[in-house]
Design an enzyme around this catalytic site. Structure first.
Site, PDB file in Angstrom:
ATOM      1  N   LYS A  64      30.539  46.829  54.924  1.00  0.00           N
ATOM      2  CA  LYS A  64      30.827  48.248  55.124  1.00  0.00           C
ATOM      3  C   LYS A  64      30.676  48.537  56.610  1.00  0.00           C
ATOM      4  CE  LYS A  64      28.815  52.894  54.378  1.00  0.00           C
ATOM      5  NZ  LYS A  64      27.903  53.766  53.603  1.00  0.00           N
ATOM      6  N   ASP A  92      28.710  58.120  60.066  1.00  0.00           N
ATOM      7  CA  ASP A  92      28.853  58.795  58.768  1.00  0.00           C
ATOM      8  C   ASP A  92      28.294  60.217  58.848  1.00  0.00           C
ATOM      9  OD1 ASP A  92      29.153  59.489  56.143  1.00  0.00           O
ATOM     10  OD2 ASP A  92      27.607  58.134  55.363  1.00  0.00           O
ATOM     11  N   LYS A 101      26.654  66.040  55.940  1.00  0.00           N
ATOM     12  CA  LYS A 101      25.222  65.740  55.844  1.00  0.00           C
ATOM     13  C   LYS A 101      24.421  66.795  56.595  1.00  0.00           C
ATOM     14  CE  LYS A 101      25.332  60.654  55.749  1.00  0.00           C
ATOM     15  NZ  LYS A 101      24.708  60.482  54.437  1.00  0.00           N
ATOM     16  N   ASP A 129      25.579  52.993  60.123  1.00  0.00           N
ATOM     17  CA  ASP A 129      26.244  52.860  58.831  1.00  0.00           C
ATOM     18  C   ASP A 129      27.320  51.760  58.851  1.00  0.00           C
ATOM     19  OD1 ASP A 129      26.158  53.676  56.223  1.00  0.00           O
ATOM     20  OD2 ASP A 129      27.689  55.230  56.451  1.00  0.00           O
ATOM     21  N   ASP A 175      30.765  62.104  51.040  1.00  0.00           N
ATOM     22  CA  ASP A 175      29.687  61.338  51.659  1.00  0.00           C
ATOM     23  C   ASP A 175      29.451  60.009  50.921  1.00  0.00           C
ATOM     24  OD1 ASP A 175      27.703  60.750  53.432  1.00  0.00           O
ATOM     25  OD2 ASP A 175      26.199  62.104  52.555  1.00  0.00           O
ATOM     26  N   GLU A 183      31.282  57.465  50.790  1.00  0.00           N
ATOM     27  CA  GLU A 183      32.506  56.890  51.378  1.00  0.00           C
ATOM     28  C   GLU A 183      32.462  55.366  51.484  1.00  0.00           C
ATOM     29  OE1 GLU A 183      29.981  57.847  53.112  1.00  0.00           O
ATOM     30  OE2 GLU A 183      29.757  56.082  54.391  1.00  0.00           O
ATOM     31  N   ARG A 205      31.598  53.090  49.375  1.00  0.00           N
ATOM     32  CA  ARG A 205      32.185  52.442  48.194  1.00  0.00           C
ATOM     33  C   ARG A 205      33.717  52.518  48.214  1.00  0.00           C
ATOM     34  NH1 ARG A 205      28.777  56.284  44.319  1.00  0.00           N
ATOM     35  NH2 ARG A 205      27.365  56.062  46.091  1.00  0.00           N
TER      36      ARG A 205
HETATM   37  N1  BES Z   1      25.484  55.970  54.589  1.00  0.00           N
HETATM   38  C1  BES Z   1      24.953  56.665  53.501  1.00  0.00           C
HETATM   39  C2  BES Z   1      23.746  55.986  52.880  1.00  0.00           C
HETATM   40  C3  BES Z   1      22.523  55.877  53.725  1.00  0.00           C
HETATM   41  C4  BES Z   1      21.487  56.780  53.597  1.00  0.00           C
HETATM   42  C5  BES Z   1      22.356  54.818  54.583  1.00  0.00           C
HETATM   43  C6  BES Z   1      20.344  56.650  54.343  1.00  0.00           C
HETATM   44  C7  BES Z   1      21.218  54.683  55.333  1.00  0.00           C
HETATM   45  C8  BES Z   1      20.207  55.600  55.202  1.00  0.00           C
HETATM   46  C9  BES Z   1      26.009  56.797  52.386  1.00  0.00           C
HETATM   47  O1  BES Z   1      27.326  56.839  52.802  1.00  0.00           O
HETATM   48  C10 BES Z   1      25.723  58.078  51.674  1.00  0.00           C
HETATM   49  O2  BES Z   1      25.769  59.090  52.287  1.00  0.00           O
HETATM   50  N2  BES Z   1      25.396  57.963  50.403  1.00  0.00           N
HETATM   51  C11 BES Z   1      25.083  59.094  49.609  1.00  0.00           C
HETATM   52  C12 BES Z   1      25.732  58.873  48.269  1.00  0.00           C
HETATM   53  C13 BES Z   1      25.736  60.094  47.400  1.00  0.00           C
HETATM   54  C14 BES Z   1      26.612  61.163  47.990  1.00  0.00           C
HETATM   55  C15 BES Z   1      26.214  59.671  46.038  1.00  0.00           C
HETATM   56  C16 BES Z   1      23.568  59.171  49.474  1.00  0.00           C
HETATM   57  O3  BES Z   1      22.915  58.136  49.447  1.00  0.00           O
HETATM   58  O4  BES Z   1      23.049  60.268  49.453  1.00  0.00           O
HETATM   59 ZN    ZN Z   2      27.730  55.830  54.580  1.00  0.00          ZN
HETATM   60 ZN    ZN Z   3      27.984  58.788  53.316  1.00  0.00          ZN
END
Ligand code: BES
Ligand code: ZN
Ligand code: ZN
Length: 497
Positions: A256, A261, A268, A279, A338, A340, A342
C-alpha cells in the site's frame, strides 16, 4: 558506518567490550593488549558492581593514558542468543554521544560467527538518522563510524561475508525508513516511481515498470484511480522484478503506497494528521526488501507491486456513495473514503495473479483497529493458508520483528459483501473487528491460479503494519520515525526457502 574484521587484537580507538550480566572481571582473553591502567579500572568497576551487564546497558570509560572504552551489556549468559547480541550492538550506536570518537574496536573472543554478526547487524541497523532537511554546519555533522571487529584466528572470512549480507539488508531497511520519513510534499506517487526507476539502473538483474495514471484508467484499475483522482498528483502502480526473466513461480510482494492519507472527503481529524505521510509504509517495505535482495546478489526471482496514490479531498475526489469497478471486475460501494488502502490493494492483488506467483504477501498501514488490537508490538498477520502464516510468523520471530496471527473468518467476509447496490463494500457494518473486516475485504481480490473461476486461490498473507511501521518506542533498532520493519523478515523468508 564502515565495518571491518580483524583476527587478533590490534586495538585502536575506543574499545567496545560486550559483557554478560554479573561479570565481576574481564574475561582473561579480553585482557590481551589492553593497557594495564584501563584493565585495572574496568575490573574495579566490575568488582564493585557498578556495571551489571544488563541487556542494552552501556557505560563509557575514559581511562586516561590507558585509553577509552565502552562496556555494553549482553544480559544473562544462559539466555544469550542472536537477539541479545543484536540489541547490544544497537545499544552502542544508540549511546553514540557517550562513545568517544568514531574509531571503534569491538573485542570478541571465542564468540560464534552468528553472535558477532548479529552484534554488527545491530550496529548497522541503529546507525541511521534522517536529517536531509536540516541545515547543519559541517562540524556539527556526525562523522562516519569506523568499526573493527576482532575475532578469533580463522573466523575472519566467514564473519566478513556474514557482515556483508547484514550491511546489504540494513541498506534495504534504511531505504524503507528514508521513504517513510520523507515529507509528503516530496514523496508523492510519481516521486516514488522516479526513485524506483533511478534505483533500478544500478542493477542488471532488476527491472522497474511504471503504470501511469492514463494506463491505469485504460487497464480498468478502478480502485487505484478512484483513490488517486482527488489529487493533482496522480496515482500510479510500480512493478519491480528481480531476475524477472527466470522461469518458475516466485514470491510476490504487494505494498500500500498512500503517500498522504487525509481521509479524502471522509476527512480525518487534524490531530497528528502529519503522520499520515507514512501511509506508504507498505510500499516502502517492499521497495526496501528489493534493495536488500538485489544488493546481496539474491539469485531467485522476486516480484513486487506498489500501489501509489495520494488520498485528497477535492472536486475531483471520489465520494461516499460512489460505486467503482476494480481490475477484477468486482464493484465496490464506497461508504468511507478513508478506507482507501483496501481499494488500491484490490487492484494490486488482482494484478499479482498475472505473474502466477508462488505466493502473495501484502503490506499495508491499513487500519487504526490493528493498532488498537496489537499496539506497536506486533504486526497483524492474516493468511488463507495456516502453514504459510506460521512460516511468516516464524520468520518474524527469527529476526525479532513480531507478526501475530489474526483470524480470517467467513463472517467478516460476509459483512463486507453486504452491499445493496454493489458486489462488495469498503466498510464493515459496525465499528468492531475493523482490522479483520479489512483483511476479509482484501481476500476477495486474491485471484485463483490463472484466474480460473473455480480454481484454487493463490497462497496469500496480509500484514497490517499500521502500528509497527512507525514509532520506535518498542523497536530498539531505530531512534525515531519510520522503523523499516519486515524488510528483514522478508529477506529471511525469501532466502531461507
Ligand atoms: N491509513 C489509515 C490507517 C492508519 C491509522 C494507519 C493509524 C496508521 C495509523 C487507513 O487508511 C484508515 O484511515 N483506516 C480507517 C478505516 C475505517 C474508515 C474503516 C481507520 O482505521 O479508521
Ligand atoms: Zn490509509
Ligand atoms: Zn484512510
Amino acid at each position: 558506518m564502515k565495518v571491518s574484521v580483524s583476527p587478533g587484537h590490534n586495538i585502536n580507538g575506543t574499545l567496545i567490550l560486550p559483557l554478560f550480566e554479573g561479570s565481576d572481571a574481564l574475561p582473561e582473553a579480553h585482557e590481551t593488549g589492553l593497557h594495564t591502567a584501563l584493565k585495572a579500572q574496568i575490573n574495579r568497576i566490575l568488582q564493585d558492581g557498578d556495571f551489571k551487564g544488563k541487556m542494552k546497558s552501556t557505560m563509557s570509560i575514559l581511562g586516561g593514558e590507558g585509553g577509552k572504552a565502552m562496556l555494553v551489556g549482553l544480559g544473562k549468559e544462559d539466555a544469550a542468543d542472536a537477539h541479545s547480541y543484536r540489541k547490544a550492538g544497537a545499544a552502542v550506536v544508540a549511546s553514540r554521544k557517550k562513545v568517544h570518537g568514531t574509531d571503534l574496536t569491538v573485542v570478541f573472543n571465542g564468540t560464534s560467527i552468528d553472535a558477532m554478526g548479529a552484534f554488527a547487524e545491530g550496529m548497522l541497523l541503529r546507525d541511521y538518522s534522517y536529517d536531509h532537511y536540516k541545515q547543519q554546519d559541517e562540524e556539527d555533522k556526525e562523522s562516519e563510524l569506523d568499526v573493527r571487529i576482532t575475532c578469533d584466528e580463522g573466523q575472519e572470512d566467514e564473519l566478513n561475508s556474514v557482515i556483508k549480507i547484514h550491511a546489504g539488508v540494513a541498506s534495504g531497511v534504511h531505504l524503507s525508513r528514508d521513504l517513510g520519513n520523507c515529507p509528503p510534499n516530496d514523496m508523492y506517487p510519481e516521486a516514488f516511481a522516479d526513485q524506483a526507476w533511478e534505483w533500478a539502473k544500478q542493477y542488471d538483474d532488476v527491472e522497474v515498470t511504471i503504470i501511469n495514471y492514463e494506463q491505469a484508467v485504460k487497464a480498468g484499475m478502478g480502485g487505484l484511480v478512484a483513490v488517486g483522482m482527488g489529487s493533482a498528483r496522480k496515482p500510479c502502480m510500480v512493478i519491480f522484478q528481480l531476475n524477472g526473466k527466470k522461469s518458475g513461480r516466485c514470491p510476490l510482494l504487494v505494498g500500500k503506497g498512500i503517500t498522504f492519507d487525509t481521509g479524502g472527503i471522509s476527512l480525518k481529524p487534524g490531530a497528528n494528521m502529519d503522520e499520515m505521510k507514512y501511509d506508504m509504509g507498505g510500499s516502502a517495505t517492499v521497495f526496501g526488501t528489493m534493495q536488500a535482495l538485489a544488493s546481496t546478489g539474491h539469485k531467485g526471482k522476486v516480484v513486487a507491486i506498489t500501489c501509489m496514490a495520494e488520498n485528497m479531498p477535492s472536486s475531483n475526489a471520489q465520494r461516499p456513495g460512489d460505486v467503482i469497478k476494480t481490475l477484477s471486475g468486482k464493484t465496490i460501494e464506497i461508504l468511507n473514503t478513508d478506507a482507501e488502502g483496501r481499494l488500491v490493494l484490490s487492484d494490486g492483488l488482482w494484478k499479482a495473479g498475472e505473474f502466477d506467483p508462488e505466493y502473495i504477501i501484502d503490506f499495508a498501514t491499513l487500519t487504526g483497529a490493528c493498532v488498537v488490537a496489537l499496539g506497536h508490538e506486533a504486526t497483524g498477520l492474516w493468511s488463507n493458508d495456516d502453514d504459510f502464516r506460521t512460516r511468516i510468523h516464524e520468520a518474524g520471530n527469527a529476526v525479532d520483528e513480531l507478526a501475530w496471527p489474526m483470524p480470517l473468518l467467513p463472517a467478516f467476509e460476509k459483512e463486507m459483501t453486504n452491499s445493496k447496490i454493489a458486489d462488495t463494500r469498503n466498510l464493515g457494518a459496525g465499528r468492531y473487528g475493523g482490522a479483520n473486516t479489512a483483511a476479509a475485504f482484501l481476500k476477495q481480490f486474491v485471484p485463483n491460479r490463472n484466474y480460473e473461476k473455480d480454481g484454487e486461490q493463490i497462497t496469500w498473507a496480509h500484514m497490517d503494519i499500521a502500528g509497527t511501521y512507525w514509532g520506535a518506542k518498542t523497536n530498539s533498532m531505530v531512534g525515531n520515525g519510520a522503523t523499516g520493519i519486515h524488510v528483514r523478515t522478508m529477506y529471511h523468508l525469501i532466502t531461507n526457502g
